[in-house]
Design an enzyme around this catalytic site. Sequence first.
Site, short mmCIF file in Angstrom:
data_model
loop_
_atom_site.label_atom_id
_atom_site.label_comp_id
_atom_site.label_asym_id
_atom_site.label_seq_id
_atom_site.Cartn_x
_atom_site.Cartn_y
_atom_site.Cartn_z
N SER A 183 107.53 72.32 40.59
CA SER A 183 107.99 73.00 41.80
C SER A 183 106.91 73.05 42.87
CB SER A 183 108.46 74.42 41.45
OG SER A 183 109.04 75.04 42.55
N HIS A 242 99.85 85.86 46.54
CA HIS A 242 99.68 84.90 45.44
C HIS A 242 98.27 85.02 44.84
CE1 HIS A 242 103.48 83.00 46.04
NE2 HIS A 242 103.17 82.32 47.12
N LYS A 245 105.32 79.40 43.72
CA LYS A 245 106.51 78.73 43.19
C LYS A 245 106.90 79.20 41.79
CE LYS A 245 108.54 76.41 45.37
NZ LYS A 245 109.55 76.83 46.39
#
Length: 301
Positions: free
Chosen positions: A144, A114, A54
């Site tokens: 987020s 990620h 995010k």
Amino acid sequence: MALSRMEVKCDGTERIPVDYVKGILQPTPTCDSWDQIWDFQARPDDLLICTYPKAGTTWTQEIVDLIQNDGDVDRTQRAPTHVRFPFIEWIIPSMGSGLEQANAMPSPRTLKTHLPFQLLPPSFLEKNCQIIYVARNPKDNLVSYYHFHRMNKALPDPGTWEEYFESFLTGKVCWGSWHDHVKGWWEARDQHRILYLFYEDLKMNPKHEIRKLGEFIGKKLDDSVLDKIVHHTSFDVMKQNPMANYSAVPAEIMDHSVSPFMRKGAVGDWKNHFTVAQNERFDEDYQRRMAGTSLAFHFQF
């Protein structure tokens, strides 16, 4: 390991359980396939987009795709984001494996991860691949990620805002500590082909940052193409783009009625969530955890 191998549920819906890979929390399908992920064979012409979750991942993917296709919007409409960009460590039993998707994809590939730097499959560095890293200020990133957890059944239930705030601060969330993640990639940037960008810079001066991205990738873009990319990767346009807003993902995995995948994309939204006490505590922890690094973030404009 309170969270280890635990079926976490929210409003009666089962979630994918989580466990640890080398101290970093991950969904168990990722843990179970870790050896294959670690042994992933990068190719020299791979381009890897890496972020903490995010932090502008989908935005960066869309920008990169438009750069690679010289601003041809029709080309970027060929498939949803998660099909165009294999997510190498992501496995959802009902949707398949990012690893298999990547291995089946012809070169040149643009991939997504990620993973913190220490968990990056070594072949990316051995093959001297180009890597784009995007970092976002931790307060907005926390907000987020919290809302993303709420709508994404492939991640643990975040609990209450107060509970998630604590989990994020202690790094007990999937992909680990934000502080360690951004610092690890920052420290690696000069030793490898890493372009390190900031979400807030992209918001403040998208044309400048997109030009920088183009130069890194090896594409010289004229002003008209740059302006076109800025327009088509603006938040409002992307939010309506079914190939970029994750509306193609089944609702039993991502429930946009709980929170849209593309929620606000703003800088400073954390002020609508943090209490005064939480902000003071976060700032104190941030100063301690980020001491000794030259990394600096914009928390508002």
